[in-house]
Design an enzyme around this catalytic site. Structure first.
Site, PDB file in Angstrom:
ATOM      1  N   LYS A 165       0.734  -1.182  -0.143  1.00  0.00           N
ATOM      2  CA  LYS A 165      -0.079  -0.121  -0.022  1.00  0.00           C
ATOM      3  C   LYS A 165       0.744   1.237   0.072  1.00  0.00           C
ATOM      4  CE  LYS A 165      -2.533  -2.304   3.210  1.00  0.00           C
ATOM      5  NZ  LYS A 165      -3.587  -2.539   4.454  1.00  0.00           N
ATOM      6  N   ASP A 200      -6.466  -6.189  10.554  1.00  0.00           N
ATOM      7  CA  ASP A 200      -7.893  -5.598  10.555  1.00  0.00           C
ATOM      8  C   ASP A 200      -8.855  -6.810  10.544  1.00  0.00           C
ATOM      9  OD1 ASP A 200      -7.194  -6.352   7.985  1.00  0.00           O
ATOM     10  OD2 ASP A 200      -7.799  -4.500   7.185  1.00  0.00           O
TER      11      ASP A 200
HETATM   12 MG    MG Z   1      -9.205  -0.911   6.386  1.00  0.00          MG
END
Ligand code: MG
Ligand code: ADP
Length: 463
Positions: A165, A200
């Site tokens: 990312k 997450d």
């Molecule tokens: Mg997220």
């Protein structure tokens, strides 16, 4: 005209190659189950990493006290403070702050990044109000949600496998990210202990479980996609540690990397993958997640423009720019209910600089969005069905109705209504009427932050 017929032929062929009849979805679900077994059997046994999270203790509702969480997984991070009041009072207070990371820190040194984060955390700690202090003599405790690939070594340690990312900081790779954060906290004079390190999906699973004890899995459908679920520790042959007291272990599937010969892939998917930063990897993710859906639509439109002059004699130059058509824009076009499809018209004009599209053309574009979204949604449903099958929850046993809840989160699930509705109805189609009655998809809105704080509580040094 000949052009129109050629454009329609391209669309129809794409549609056919994207086909997800129920029989194919069952093959995908079965392949998911098979790969789950293989990934649990041995390290590197499957494209599915099936990472052991060391979370063997999910929230019960009894958690009490003041806890912090830090959620780092993109260009922003969040710091969170929760006061947990136990079974009766639940979340008494929750406060958070969002901080963006200056781009130069995403490619600088590890110390610089973690110092920045620790400083923001220290500032946030300094704003503790009345009744929001730790008990005298007790250290503050933190749950760290870190959504990059990590090889976990305990509940509160893990080494970074690689950045993704847009992050690229050489000296963090191979290091324990909890160690990096802890050293930075020491440097800025913040006395805080990291009690849990999770990603997450696991945060979302924990957050979901706190509110509903029947939550057994979590799925993220956002920029990327991933899933985590609760496995019996005895069903993990590659686990050589002590069997946890609970007999359970949360597994981070990293399902974005799933691939199978049964996936309906097209030449557009192949080209997208070839041109990507990680060719050959994350194939499931590249057909499903928000980062890619709009890009697939764009690639088909390029073919229609180049081979069938769909937009006229010249190929619109903006259309040739990779990732210019984002999934939220695709979603807006797909949901256009106006009689003249004016949202589609304005998106084509504003983003691709294609003026004056006919209603007939706009209808074709909506149809194209539908093909791409429904393939992604139906494959997501097949993935979930595969997980349920692995757990033996895809059938009704002896007439006994066992409720199974799956916590879902992520911008794609949250905002792309047609995607979500298609995914939910496909799951029903796969499981059948009777089983479906006991399967619940629950939106766990930002559950990952509170989930990490809850895991810090259940792994507190003061228990
Ligand atoms: Mg997220
Ligand atoms: P992340 O996955 O990066 O943690 P989110 O869960 O917020 O972040 O998901 C953001 C992603 O969700 C975006 O990259 C986009 O692909 C998708 N998304 C956001 N809004 C919409 C929308 N309105 N329609 C469709 N997809 C959306």
């Amino acid at each position: 005209s000949g052009r129109w017929a050629r454009a329609m032929a391209i669309l129809r062929e794409f549609e056919e190659k994207c086909g997800t009849p129920i029989g194919k979805l069952r093959q995908v679900a079965d392949a998911m189950t098979v790969e789950m077994h293989a990934g649990l059997a041995s390290e590197g046994g499957s494209k599915l990493k099936m990472l052991i999270s060391y979370v063997d203790n999910l929230p019960t509702g009894d958690e009490k006290g003041l806890f912090y969480a830090l959620d780092l997984g993109g260009t922003n991070f969040r710091v969170i403070r929760v006061l947990l009041g136990g079974r009766e009072d639940r979340v008494v207070k929750q406060e958070f702050e969002e901080v963006s990371i200056p781009p130069h820190l995403m490619t600088g040194s590890s110390d610089a990044l973690f110092d920045y984060i620790a400083e923001a955390l220290a500032k946030f700690v300094a704003t503790e109000g009345e009744g929001l202090h730790p008990s005298p003599g007790q250290q503050r405790e933190l749950g760290f949600t870190f959504s990059f690939p990590v090889r976990q070594t305990s509940i509160a340690s893990g080494t970074l496998i690689k950045w993704t990312k847009g992050f690229s900081i050489e000296d963090t790779v191979g290091q324990d990210v909890v160690g990096e954060l802890t050293k930075a906290m020491e440097r800025v004079g913040l006395d805080m202990r990291v009690a849990a390190l999770v990603n997450d999906t696991i945060g979302t699973l924990a957050g979901g479980r706190y509110y509903d004890q029947d939550v057994i899995a979590a799925v993220i459908l956002g920029t990327g996609t991933n899933a985590a679920y609760v496995e019996r520790a005895q069903a993990i042959p590659k686990w050589h540690g002590l069997l946890p007291k609970t007999g359970e272990m949360v597994i981070n599937m990293e399902w974005g990397n799933f691939r199978s010969s049964h996936l309906p892939l097209t030449k557009y998917d192949q080209a997208l993958d070839d041109d990507s930063l990680n060719p050959g990897e994350q194939i499931f993710e590249k057909t499903i997640s928000g980062m890619y859906l709009g890009e697939i639509v764009r690639r088909v439109l390029v073919e229609m423009a180049e081979e069938a002059a769909f937009f006229g004699d010249v190929v619109p130059s903006k259309l040739k720019i990779p990732f210019i058509l984002r999934t939220p824009d695709m979603s807006a076009m797909h949901h256009d209910t106006s009689s003249d499809l004016r949202v589609v018209g304005s998106k084509l004009k504003d983003i691709l600089e294609i003026p004056n599209t006919s209603l007939k053309m706009r209808k074709v574009i909506v149809e194209l969005c539908g093909i791409v979204a429904s393939r992604g949604a139906r494959l997501s449903a097949a993935g979930i069905a595969g997980v349920l099958k692995k757990l033996g929850r895809d059938t009704v046993k002896d007439g006994e109705k066992q409720r199974s809840v799956i916590a879902l989160d992520g911008g794609l699930f949250e905002h792309y209504t047609k995607f979500r509705v298609c995914m939910e109805s496909t799951l029903k189609e796969l499981l059948g009427e009777e089983v479906s009655e006991s399967i619940v998809i629950e939106h766990s809105n930002d559950g990952s932050g509170i989930g990490a704080a809850l895991l810090a509580a259940s792994h507190s040094q003061y228990l």
